[in-house]
Design an enzyme around this catalytic site. Structure first.
Site, PDB file in Angstrom:
ATOM      1  N   ASN A 269       0.825  -1.172  -0.209  1.00 36.39           N
ATOM      2  CA  ASN A 269       0.275   0.453   0.339  1.00 36.39           C
ATOM      3  C   ASN A 269       1.076   1.259  -0.214  1.00 36.39           C
ATOM      4  OD1 ASN A 269      -2.552  -0.876   0.275  1.00 36.39           O
ATOM      5  ND2 ASN A 269      -1.601  -1.800   1.587  1.00 36.39           N
ATOM      6  N   GLU A 270       1.368   1.519  -1.268  1.00 30.92           N
ATOM      7  CA  GLU A 270       1.852   2.696  -1.090  1.00 30.92           C
ATOM      8  C   GLU A 270       1.619   4.495  -1.102  1.00 30.92           C
ATOM      9  OE1 GLU A 270       4.810   2.280  -1.797  1.00 30.92           O
ATOM     10  OE2 GLU A 270       5.557   0.856  -3.188  1.00 30.92           O
ATOM     11  N   PRO A 271       2.283   5.298  -0.818  1.00 30.96           N
ATOM     12  CA  PRO A 271       1.791   6.432  -0.745  1.00 30.96           C
ATOM     13  C   PRO A 271       0.064   6.939  -1.627  1.00 30.96           C
ATOM     14  CG  PRO A 271       3.707   6.692  -0.105  1.00 30.96           C
ATOM     15  CD  PRO A 271       3.606   5.050  -1.103  1.00 30.96           C
TER      16      PRO A 271
END
Ligand code: F6R
Length: 666
Positions: free
Chosen positions: A186-188
């Site tokens: 879950n990237e930025p």
């Protein structure tokens, strides 16, 4: 850096808490010093002890639930962080009968596309590190499938969520944290509500994975990951983080605001979450980095220096101009009460910092050395620079090496590994063509050479990206880096006869992962040290991720030292050890025992030396200091250090290289 000397458990976890029951978010902290921490943190001296503790927590949960006839649902992570946890779980199964027969697992993520047999597949990872060594039922294992057709991914992800729910939800979820602050992938930008889905990987995440894939261009751009919302539904969460590279993002996740740009910060609102850290990963938390802001602290010399430098930088005032009011209005009134007035503290710290600066890294002969970082005698000295991978030497201390040579010392440089894993295939292919060209020039007499190069060419041409290199290609990649290392260190004046390539076997695995250390890694180091019998040894820092080449090199050096100490090698009594920075973190001034100024000309020459490492292109994420190639980043770091001294009111230099004294036998 101040290291906690014992495991510190902010709100220690006990058995009853392992019963998956919700707790209220962290309203009460267990000590004053943790008041800024919005997530419970458990700090261990090293990754090994932290991992064993976590494995034992998991084992207790499995046993307790098993005894009650219940299944345990585990959420699992991959990457370097959980490896030792899995090692310990395998040991508990093997030696202490821990059974996984009633365990169901769901992994967080998998690259997309990815075949389960590929070296980098998380399916393969989980089997190699855990599943093949325990009695888990194959049908109880769930890992996102990287082989799906794109059109099937959405339905597959919905099913994954359904399977988790049908299993009764996750009892305990293990997490790592990426330098982007991601949990799972879950990237930025991922929302608090996100569910299992296909995502695009952040550039920094792909760079961090580059070594595993033998080059960033081979890292998939996508992955399938559980969402933040999915993760937050687990009844208990344990996040593992080791090594100084994680320190900044851990601090943001634990003490910073909840934000989509650090998805781990969403964990602040989970009722039962702990971050298990080693002291390096915890080092940016306020209670370790600036303890005076949160609690009464012991004002050692280093702590005083740290507070004074911090005050001077935050107020934009040279140290000698700080007043009693500056101290008391900014959280350091205690220091003035204990050691004040401000003027006395200022002068003392100013002098201490002044005394770290020396243009004579090997000691100044015929000079009073009582306030210098190195001894005047013996002169000249034999200095040995130990380097995990080529380039670390010139990046960390290229200016100092040159000074040592120019000041008449005998400088030896030894590279522990070839660094060949970081050479790209096209680069190797270029050299293969060169060798073939030479073979052609030399005629038939060099059939063997041509045969070797032709084999390497076939290996490279037939190679799929991200697959292990053949022995011939590995040799060539290693030689490329050796050639660069020689060219670079020669520019610093080091004699060819004083350059050693140890090629320690822990590195030469053909895979991105290193093997555990063995006597074959330590013995060549001992032999080298015994042969040279140096009076100065420069070693790389020790705060990197466990299993990384730098960290393992440090451990090999440490083991060699211990063994020499046991043999009572007499030359050790007259040998000083200096740590040079190998990562890109800028040291704080309180961490520095010797600061060697680098003039503008010297900085140019250092950059030229670094530039010899041409196979190493180094794009940095935007915003990081010194974005660009290695030499640009090194220049930026050296300039920034000089600027820090300058801002304290000390002399203004173009650049500074820094060292910390290491006393391995104390
Ligand atoms: C892996 C995962 C990632 C990693 C994170 C840290 O399944 O979900 O979030 O935990 O990238 O990776 P390491 O442990 O390799 O530093």
């Amino acid at each position: 850096m101040k290291q906690p000397d014992r495991p510190q458990k902010g709100g220690a976890v006990n058995d009853s808490e392992l019963q998956a029951k919700p707790r209220t978010p962290r309203a009460v902290v267990s000590s004053e010093s943790e008041q800024l921490e919005r997530i419970r943190t458990c700090v261990f001296p090293d990754a090994g002890s932290g991992s064993v503790d976590v494995a034992h927590q998991m084992a207790r949960l499995i046993r307790e639930r098993g005894d009650a006839g219940r299944t345990t649902v585990l959420g699992l992570a991959t990457g370097s962080s959980p490896i030792r946890v899995y090692e310990e779980l395998c040991r508990l199964h093997r030696e202490e009968g821990l059974s996984f027969a009633r365990v169901v697992t769901f992994n967080l993520d998998e690259y997309y596309p990815m075949d389960p047999d590929e070296l980098q597949s998380y399916v393969r990872f989980m089997h190699e590190h855990l599943f093949d060594h325990i009695d888990i039922r194959p049908e109880n294992i769930h890992i996102p499938d990287g082989r799906l057709d794109r059109a099937d991914v959405y339905d597959y992800c919905q099913d994954y969520e359904r399977l988790i729910a049908e299993a009764g939800g996750i009892d305990l979820q293990l997490l790592g944290i990426g330098r982007t602050g991601h949990i799972g992938f879950n990237e930025p930008g991922s929302t608090r509500e996100s569910r299992t889905r296909m995502v695009t990987l952040d550039r920094l995440t792909r760079m961090d994975a580059a070594a595993d894939f033998f080059g960033e261009s081979n890292v998939p751009r996508r992955a399938i990951t559980m969402g933040v919302g999915t993760i937050m539904e687990a009844r208990e969460l344990i996040l593992l983080a080791w090594g100084e590279a994680k320190a900044a993002v851990v601090q943001k996740a634990v003490e910073g605001p909840v934000t989509e740009s650090i998805t781990a910060s969403f964990l602040q609102s989970h009722p039962d979450v702990s971050f298990v850290l080693d002291s390096a990963a915890a080092s940016e938390l306020t209670r370790f980095r600036r303890p005076w802001l949160v609690t009464q602290c012991e004002w050692s010399n280093r702590m005083t220096r740290r507070a004074v430098v911090w005050l001077s930088h935050s107020l934009g005032k040279p140290i000698l101009k700080l007043t009693d009011a500056d101290y008391s209005e900014h959280g350091a009134g205690d220091l003035v009460t204990e050691q004040g007035p401000a003027y006395t503290i200022n002068i003392r710290v100013f002098n201490e910092l002044q005394h770290t600066i020396s243009g004579w890294p090997g000691g100044k002969p015929h000079a009073d050395d009582s306030n210098r970082p190195e001894r005047a005698l013996p002169f000249p000295k034999k200095a040995l620079v130990l380097v995990p991978e080529p380039a670390g030497d010139v990046i960390g201390m290229g200016g100092t090496i040159r000074r040592l040579v120019e000041q008449g010392h005998e400088v030896h440089v030894a590279y522990l590994t070839s660094g060949g894993k970081l050479v790209s295939d096209p680069e190797a292919r270029r050299f293969v063509d060169f060798i073939l060209g030479i073979g052609g020039l030399m005629g038939d007499a060099n059939e063997a050479l041509r045969g070797f190069a032709s084999q390497a060419r076939r290996d490279l041409d037939g190679k799929r990206p991200g697959v292990v290199d053949s022995t011939a290609v590995r040799r060539i990649k290693g030689l490329i880096r050796q050639g660069e290392a020689r060219a670079a260190i020669r520019l610093c004046g080091v004699d060819d006869a004083n350059i050693d390539f140890l090629e320690l076997p822990f590195y030469d695995t053909g895979r991105s992962r290193n093997n555990p250390l063995s006597a074959e890694d330590i013995d060549p180091l001992i032999a080298l040290l015994e042969t040279i019998q140096p009076q100065q040894v420069f070693v790389p820092g020790d705060l990197q991720n466990p299993g990384s080449t730098r960290r393992m090199s440090f451990e090999a050096i440490e083991n060699a030292m211990k063994s020499l100490a046991c043999r009572k090698a007499s030359w050790l009594n007259d040998c000083w050890f200096w740590v040079y920075p190998e990562g890109w973190r800028e040291w704080d001034l309180d961490e520095i025992d010797m600061a060697v100024p680098v003039s503008p000309d010297e900085l140019d020459r250092k950059s030229e030396a670094i530039y010899q490492h041409q196979s190493q292109k180094s794009p940095t994420p935007s915003g990081a200091r010194g974005s660009g190639e290695f030499w640009q980043r090194a220049e930026a770091v050296n300039r920034a250090l000089a600027e820090r001294y300058d801002r304290c009111g000390l002399a203004e230099y173009e650049g500074i290289e820094v060292f910390r004294r290491w006393k391995p036998f104390e």
